[in-house]
Design a protein around this motif. Structure first.
Motif, PDB file in Angstrom:
ATOM      1  N   HIS A 125       2.320  -0.973   7.692  1.00  0.00           N
ATOM      2  CA  HIS A 125       1.303  -0.588   8.911  1.00  0.00           C
ATOM      3  C   HIS A 125       1.832  -1.303  10.129  1.00  0.00           C
ATOM      4  N   GLY A 166       5.256   2.856   3.033  1.00  0.00           N
ATOM      5  CA  GLY A 166       4.405   2.895   4.030  1.00  0.00           C
ATOM      6  C   GLY A 166       4.398   1.622   4.719  1.00  0.00           C
ATOM      7  N   SER A 196       5.165   9.262  10.414  1.00  0.00           N
ATOM      8  CA  SER A 196       4.117   8.438  10.346  1.00  0.00           C
ATOM      9  C   SER A 196       2.685   9.201  10.049  1.00  0.00           C
ATOM     10  N   GLU A 242       0.732   3.973  10.369  1.00  0.00           N
ATOM     11  CA  GLU A 242       1.313   3.818   9.182  1.00  0.00           C
ATOM     12  C   GLU A 242       2.745   4.674   9.240  1.00  0.00           C
TER      13      GLU A 242
END
Ligand SMILES: [Zn+2]
Ligand SMILES: [Zn+2]
Length: 155
Positions: A63, A61, A86, A73
């Motif tokens: 951000h 992941g 996402s 994310e």
């Protein structure tokens, strides 16, 4: 319903399968999606994360900043960095799966076009799919079954 919605990343390390059809499919023309994809829009299939079965590999992941400030994310293959899904708004139970990573992206056409206020001018949209300048009221446009699934997720 019997479906085979499999997909994966560019290098093939990550493979996944959607256990059912998604609740809804967005074609988003917002400037965030344009920037993050390097393209004109993104195609997102909204589905419970529990229904995204990983067949091989894992995701990492990342951000990313958003215009709205709400968390976003993006999950990528750690090897080739293809973005596959996402989570928005800090809600990991809901996945936005990038339809272009399916083996057959034509299986999930968009149910709505959103943020068309920033749609690139050379894209002609079909007349039979609802379009919205920004976001939209999901209660008005999602099928009852999908609303029930979302309610089961978030209450
Ligand atoms: Zn990969
Ligand atoms: Zn967007």
């Amino acid at each position: 319903m019997s479906v085979s919605l499999t997909g994966g990343c560019a290098c093939g390390v990550l493979r996944y399968r959607l256990a059912s059809r998604p609740m809804f499919v967005h074609c988003c023309h917002c400037t965030d999606c344009q920037r993050q994809t390097g393209s004109a829009f993104v195609l997102n299939a909204l589905i419970e994360t529990a229904r995204v079965e990983r067949l091989a590999g894992d995701t990492r992941g990342v951000h990313v900043p958003t215009d709205s400030g709400s968390p976003h994310e993006i999950h990528r293959c750690p090897v080739c960095q293809t973005a596959v899904w996402s989570h928005y708004g800090g809600r990991p139970a809901l996945s936005f799966v990038r339809v272009g990573t399916l083996d057959d992206p034509s299986a999930l056409p968009p149910d709505v076009h959103i943020y068309v206020r920033s749609k690139l001018p050379w894209i002609a949209l079909p007349a039979d799919v609802p379009t919205f300048p920004a976001y939209y009221d999901s209660k008005q446009f999602w099928p009852q079954e999908s609303l029930a699934r979302r309610k089961a997720l978030f209450g």
